[in-house]
Design a protein around this motif. Structure first.
Motif, PDB file in Angstrom:
ATOM      1  N   ASP A 211       0.825  -1.188  -0.013  1.00 44.33           N
ATOM      2  CA  ASP A 211      -0.093  -0.020   0.095  1.00 44.33           C
ATOM      3  C   ASP A 211       0.815   1.317   0.141  1.00 44.33           C
ATOM      4  N   ASP A 214       2.273   1.748  -3.573  1.00 41.88           N
ATOM      5  CA  ASP A 214       1.365   2.308  -4.316  1.00 41.88           C
ATOM      6  C   ASP A 214       0.964   3.896  -4.264  1.00 41.88           C
ATOM      7  N   ALA A 215       0.709   4.070  -3.023  1.00 49.02           N
ATOM      8  CA  ALA A 215       0.501   5.449  -2.638  1.00 49.02           C
ATOM      9  C   ALA A 215       1.510   6.574  -2.953  1.00 49.02           C
ATOM     10  N   SER A 216       2.839   5.948  -2.680  1.00 49.05           N
ATOM     11  CA  SER A 216       3.945   6.874  -3.195  1.00 49.05           C
ATOM     12  C   SER A 216       3.839   7.156  -4.574  1.00 49.05           C
ATOM     13  N   THR A 218       1.462   7.100  -6.954  1.00 52.44           N
ATOM     14  CA  THR A 218       0.395   7.758  -7.182  1.00 52.44           C
ATOM     15  C   THR A 218       0.464   9.178  -6.939  1.00 52.44           C
ATOM     16  N   LYS A 249      -4.272  13.053  -2.101  1.00 50.97           N
ATOM     17  CA  LYS A 249      -3.359  11.616  -2.253  1.00 50.97           C
ATOM     18  C   LYS A 249      -2.100  11.842  -1.465  1.00 50.97           C
ATOM     19  N   GLU A 252      -3.090  10.373   1.860  1.00 51.67           N
ATOM     20  CA  GLU A 252      -3.161   8.951   1.711  1.00 51.67           C
ATOM     21  C   GLU A 252      -1.918   8.180   1.805  1.00 51.67           C
ATOM     22  N   ASN A 253      -1.130   8.936   0.878  1.00 49.60           N
ATOM     23  CA  ASN A 253       0.454   8.474   1.052  1.00 49.60           C
ATOM     24  C   ASN A 253       1.052   8.479   2.513  1.00 49.60           C
ATOM     25  N   ALA A 256      -0.483   5.641   4.530  1.00 56.22           N
ATOM     26  CA  ALA A 256       0.227   4.363   4.000  1.00 56.22           C
ATOM     27  C   ALA A 256       1.817   4.197   4.446  1.00 56.22           C
TER      28      ALA A 256
END
Length: 616
Positions: A211, A214-216, A218, A249, A252-253, A256
């Motif tokens: 996760d 993916d967050a990084s 994005t 975003k 979220e990063n 995560a």
């Protein structure tokens, strides 16, 4: 279906979830490729491992010497105590030297391997086909060049330390059992509990690290997109809205990454608790053994130091495992890029284009960026030496596709594209690049001086050649008005000069290169009428003695062309000189007599061909 068509098939974008399940697994394929890259540096690696093993051996030996010193002190054996202290001092010196060499050699080795990887990635990105770049977001590419490579560097710098940690575990276990096998085995009974905790922790950590990655990716992608489009953002006053979208975003990063950090750190207190249990065993059981006369005081002291030392490498290996997870993921993603097939490349026996007539010919060419949706249909066209041919048509009619195929940026699905009478697939890319020059609608200037930008694709050009070319295209005067003349440094993409000035510099660059075939892709589309006058003069200089293909929406700019090709929906609708097309009374004549400045003004308005506004 051909290999070229297979290469242009839609594929999962880089950084998609397809490769993310590698978190938590040891990929032998990735590991072998790592070792292959370390091949040129194997001598440095061997020296680093020797230094690590020497450092580990010193760490293992020190508690035993401390125990011997305690026994010597208890027995009041001054000679033994002196010898032990001398040996202890020598061992500290060995450890210090070995540890320094370990750190220095490991860091240097990691830097060299990472340097090789960065070079390979940069070199590969210069060669990958435009069909790949069309489908790949720049943010994800930068994530590989930066974030993933940094993860590999962290792993390489600490990997030799992991060898030392393993050696310490084996050495301490062997010493504990040899000193007192019953107390040693009793002390090691905490290991099954540690293994159980890791088995429970592992699945959660895998998901957490996946996760976070993916967050990084994005967040980096969104950041790169907004930076590249900052002019549009400011023009439309989207700063506040984009900030809110990016903040989401970024948050979220943050969550995560915080989760991944928590999963990393949770093993540290776990190991500390187990260290406490093992220490308690040594103190209680070992203390009773000392009181009972079965165990020497020095052995118990050594046991205490060894228990403390034993769980240090366990803790470090837990952290190293986390680093290894990230490195495996990063390696998989990096090799995913390096394995992208370069579809546009010289075939075996490709010929250099030499002493050939400057012609361009299309024979029954059909082409589509997606083979299922052709952009060009059965195009037959020949441009003769020193002929100026203009391509006109509505957006999406295939003009830019024709020049892209001429330069072999893509492969045709059907038919042939010939330059100088040779199929472009039979020619070397270098000779094709030297034969064909291109000036784009928005010229790309690089960070550097004006002189460097004009010389960009002609390294052997002298300063006099550059000045002569600038004068020929009416760029010299504005260059000399700049603070440092030809040594004026341009900002990113040349943003510190006007669009018209950038275009004139691109003309000078093309003139210095002196190509036999010149392609202009709407080179006057984004400039004002005053600047266009200077550019029209420059064009006459550029066109002289060359075969030219010109894309233009403004009909006034192509009236003097030897031949005008009118395209619509990927097919040639009509062709001829301006006078011939005016006499036929076709689409070109209708547009010209309607007094529209741009081809698209009338076509889209009257025919509704906006559906073709996807890609030219």
């Amino acid at each position: 279906m051909s290999e070229q068509n297979e290469a242009r098939k839609p594929r999962a974008s880089l950084g998609s979830s397809e490769g993310e399940d590698i978190f938590g697994t040891f990929d032998t394929g990735v590991a072998k490729r790592f070792l292959g890259m370390m091949g040129p540096h194997k001598r440095s690696f061997m020296f680093a491992v020797i230094a690590v093993l020497a450092s580990a051996a010193s760490v293992v030996a020190i508690p035993a010497l401390i125990g011997r010193a305690v026994d010597a002190a208890v027995a009041r054996d001054g000679g033994l105590l002196d010898r032990t202290l001398i040996a202890f001092a020598a061992l500290v010196v060995v450890y210090s030297a070995a540890f320094f060499l370990e750190q220095w050699l490991s860091a240097r080795l990691a830097q060299r391997v990472i340097f090789d990887i960065r070079r390979k990635m940069f070199d590969h990105f210069q060669d990958v086909s435009l069909s790949f770049m069309d489908k790949t977001h720049v943010g994800r590419i930068m994530s590989r060049l930066q974030g993933d490579v940094n993860a590999l560097q962290e792993f390489l710098e600490s990997s030799t330390g992991a060898v030392g940690d393993l050696a310490m575990l084996v050495g301490i276990t062997a010493v504990l059992i040899s000193m007192d096998w019953r107390l040693g085995l009793l002390t090691l009974t905490v290991l099954p509990l540690l293994i159980l905790v890791r088995a429970i922790w592992l699945p959660f950590s895998k998901k957490s690290f996946r996760d976070a990655r993916d967050a990084s990716s994005t967040a980096n992608s969104a950041l790169a997109e907004n930076i590249n489009g900052v002019r549009t953002v400011q023009e439309t006053r989207r700063e506040a809205m984009n900030y809110e979208l990016y903040q989401e975003k970024a948050h979220e990063n943050f969550k995560a990454q915080a989760g991944a950090a928590w999963m990393t750190q949770i093993m540290v207190p776990t190991v500390d608790i187990l260290t406490g249990f093992a220490m308690a065993i040594v103190v209680v059981v070992g203390g009773n053994a000392v009181l009972g006369g079965r165990l020497e005081v020095g052995v118990m002291v050594a046991f205490i130091f060894y228990v403390q030392r034993f769980f240090d490498p366990v803790r470090m290996l837990s952290m190293q495992y986390t680093i290894m997870q990230r490195a495996m993921a990063a390696g998989h993603r990096i090799f995913e890029v390096l394995d992208v097939k370069v579809t546009i490349q010289d075939k075996a026996g490709a010929l250099p284009l030499q002493d050939a007539p400057a012609t361009v010919e299309f024979k029954d060419v059909t082409f589509g960026y997606d083979p299922a949706r052709p952009v060009l249909h059965d195009i037959n066209l020949k441009v003769n030496p020193r002929e100026v041919v203009a391509l006109v048509g509505p957006t999406g009619s295939g003009k830019t596709s024709i020049i892209a195929l001429t330069h072999r940026f893509y492969e045709v699905d059907k038919g042939q594209v010939l330059v100088g009478g040779h199929d472009v697939r039979d020619l070397t890319l270098d000779s094709l690049g030297k034969t064909i020059g291109m000036v784009l609608q928005e010229p790309f200037l690089f960070t550097g001086t004006i002189e460097e930008n004009i010389r960009y694709n002609t390294e052997g050009a002298s300063f006099e050649d550059i000045v002569e070319a600038a004068k020929a295209v009416s760029a010299h005067d504005f260059i000399m008005r700049l603070p440092d003349g030809y040594q004026t440094r341009l900002g990113q993409r040349g943003r510190n000069i006007s669009m018209g000035q950038r275009q004139l510099l691109s003309f000078a660059r093309a003139l210095v290169a002196d190509p036999q075939i010149l392609i202009l892709d709407e080179a006057t589309a984004n400039i004002d009428s005053f600047t266009e006058q200077a550019i029209q003069k420059a064009l006459k200089v550029l066109f002289a003695g060359r075969t030219c293909i010109v894309i233009a929406h403004r009909l006034a700019t192509i009236r003097d062309a030897d031949r005008i090709i009118v395209l619509q929906q990927g097919r040639i609708l009509e062709q001829g000189s301006h006078d011939e097309l005016m006499q036929t009374g076709g689409l070109y004549s209708h547009l010209y007599t309607s007094a529209h400045a741009s081809f698209d003004d009338q076509v889209v308005a009257s025919t509704g061909d906006a559906e073709f506004a996807t890609r030219t």
